[in-house]
Design an enzyme around this catalytic site. Structure first.
Site, PDB file in Angstrom:
ATOM      1  N   CYS A   1       0.789  -1.227   0.000  1.00  0.00           N
ATOM      2  CA  CYS A   1       0.000   0.000   0.000  1.00  0.00           C
ATOM      3  C   CYS A   1       0.829   1.288   0.000  1.00  0.00           C
ATOM      4  O   CYS A   1       1.405   1.633  -1.023  1.00  0.00           O
ATOM      5  CB  CYS A   1      -1.005  -0.022   1.140  1.00  0.00           C
ATOM      6  SG  CYS A   1      -2.405   1.059   0.806  1.00  0.00           S
TER       7      CYS A   1
ATOM      8  N   ARG B   1     -12.324   6.630  -1.624  1.00  0.00           N
ATOM      9  CA  ARG B   1     -11.381   5.569  -1.267  1.00  0.00           C
ATOM     10  C   ARG B   1     -11.852   4.256  -1.885  1.00  0.00           C
ATOM     11  O   ARG B   1     -13.048   4.019  -2.012  1.00  0.00           O
ATOM     12  CB  ARG B   1     -11.292   5.425   0.252  1.00  0.00           C
ATOM     13  CG  ARG B   1     -10.769   6.670   0.947  1.00  0.00           C
ATOM     14  CD  ARG B   1     -10.434   6.380   2.396  1.00  0.00           C
ATOM     15  NE  ARG B   1      -9.262   5.536   2.519  1.00  0.00           N
ATOM     16  CZ  ARG B   1      -8.007   5.978   2.396  1.00  0.00           C
ATOM     17  NH1 ARG B   1      -7.763   7.238   2.149  1.00  0.00           N
ATOM     18  NH2 ARG B   1      -7.002   5.146   2.533  1.00  0.00           N
TER      19      ARG B   1
ATOM     20  N   HIS C   1      -3.518  -5.528   2.019  1.00  0.00           N
ATOM     21  CA  HIS C   1      -3.071  -5.059   3.315  1.00  0.00           C
ATOM     22  C   HIS C   1      -2.881  -6.109   4.374  1.00  0.00           C
ATOM     23  O   HIS C   1      -3.273  -7.236   4.175  1.00  0.00           O
ATOM     24  CB  HIS C   1      -4.154  -4.143   3.866  1.00  0.00           C
ATOM     25  CG  HIS C   1      -3.749  -2.736   3.808  1.00  0.00           C
ATOM     26  ND1 HIS C   1      -2.601  -2.291   4.388  1.00  0.00           N
ATOM     27  CD2 HIS C   1      -4.312  -1.679   3.226  1.00  0.00           C
ATOM     28  CE1 HIS C   1      -2.501  -1.000   4.179  1.00  0.00           C
ATOM     29  NE2 HIS C   1      -3.530  -0.606   3.468  1.00  0.00           N
TER      30      HIS C   1
HETATM   31  N1  GLN Z   1      -2.282   6.954   1.981  1.00  0.00           N
HETATM   32  C1  GLN Z   1      -2.432   6.055   0.877  1.00  0.00           C
HETATM   33  C2  GLN Z   1      -3.785   6.095   0.203  1.00  0.00           C
HETATM   34  O1  GLN Z   1      -4.801   6.315   0.830  1.00  0.00           O
HETATM   35  C3  GLN Z   1      -2.106   4.660   1.355  1.00  0.00           C
HETATM   36  C4  GLN Z   1      -3.093   4.155   2.329  1.00  0.00           C
HETATM   37  C5  GLN Z   1      -2.695   2.939   2.991  1.00  0.00           C
HETATM   38  O2  GLN Z   1      -1.522   2.560   3.111  1.00  0.00           O
HETATM   39  N2  GLN Z   1      -3.729   2.332   3.507  1.00  0.00           N
HETATM   40  O3  GLN Z   1      -3.845   5.880  -0.979  1.00  0.00           O
END
Ligand code: GLN
Length: 248
Positions: free
Chosen positions: A93, A127, A194
């Site tokens: 990520c 998101r 993740h």
């Molecule tokens: N900050 C990044 C995004 O939202 C990565 C997020 C994360 O590692 N969960 O794209």
């Protein structure tokens, strides 16, 4: 055999307990009689060009990413040398985003990347969250599935010709459009999947351990493990991803 993991920014990039992936590597190595030493490599630490078998970097919020991005970008040269000398890498990520040329975050700030992977990432308005299922072929002819969870604002676009880690069966993946997820360059892998990535996908943990053993001149053959719980965890996540429906 003693294998060494270089854990990049454990104090900054550990969202969703990404460091659980290291616990899986350590335990699966121990069950085969190998010891895993974990070396934290954070801001200001030098990346050893020799001696690390697997580098690992987790994810983070935009804020944490911004705190490490310049330091990480400056480590690019040393990391490249270590990879050229046979080290493997798994980036998750936020760490995956920073391995590209840049990440333009939700505030519009351009965080510098290492430029190792041929991609760039720009945060979108929404998101991309949920279970995700991929199909990968890390070794020719060996098709495997990876099940996990994604949660990112960043949309990652691979350059033409860059190799993705896998094809999205269900979920968003890199950008919700291309049908690709993650990136692969030799033994360096990046993904949005993740936290419990390796517990649900033990074949990937073993792939990394096998590459590490090869690097040490040892046989990469690892004794099979029962993996009943791991298979079940994989199936649950895969089912949830399917229920969520097709791509984006
Ligand atoms: N900050 C990044 C995004 O939202 C990565 C997020 C994360 O590692 N969960 O794209």
């Amino acid at each position: 055999m003693k294998l060494v993991v270089g854990h990049l920014y454990p104090d900054y990039l550990n969202i969703y307990a990404d460091r659980g992936n290291i616990a899986v590597l350590a335990r699966r190595a121990a069950w085969r009689g190998h010891e895993l030493e974990v070396r934290p490599l954070s801001v200001g630490d030098e990346i050893p060009r020799e001696g690390v078998d697997i580098f690992y970097v987790g994810g983070g919020q935009d804020r944490e990413q911004a705190l490490v991005a310049p330091d990480f970008a400056a480590k690019g040269g040393a990391l490249r040398v270590a990879l050229d000398r046979g080290a493997a890498l798994l980036a998750v990520c936020g760490g995956y985003q920073l391995l590209g040329r840049f990440y333009r975050d939700t505030n519009g700030v351009e965080q510098p990347g290492l430029g190792l992977f041929a991609h760039e990432t720009v945060a979108g308005e929404t998101r991309m969250i949920g279970d995700v299922l991929l199909e990968c072929e890390l070794e020719p002819g060996e098709r495997r599935t990876l099940a996990g969870f994604e949660n990112h604002a960043g949309r990652t676009r691979l350059d033409p010709g860059a190799t993705p880690l896998g094809r999205v069966v269900a979920g968003f993946g890199n950008d919700g459009e291309s049908g690709y997820e993650g990136c692969r360059l030799g033994l360096a892998l990046g993904t949005y999947l993740h936290g419990p990535l390796l517990p649900r996908n033990p074949w990937l943990a073993d792939w990394l351990l096998a590459r590490a053993l090869e690097r040490r001149g040892e046989s990469p053959d690892l004794a099979p493990l029962p993996d009943d719980l791991e298979r079940e965890a994989h199936e649950v996540a895969a089912r949830r991803a399917h229920e969520r429906g097709g791509r984006a």
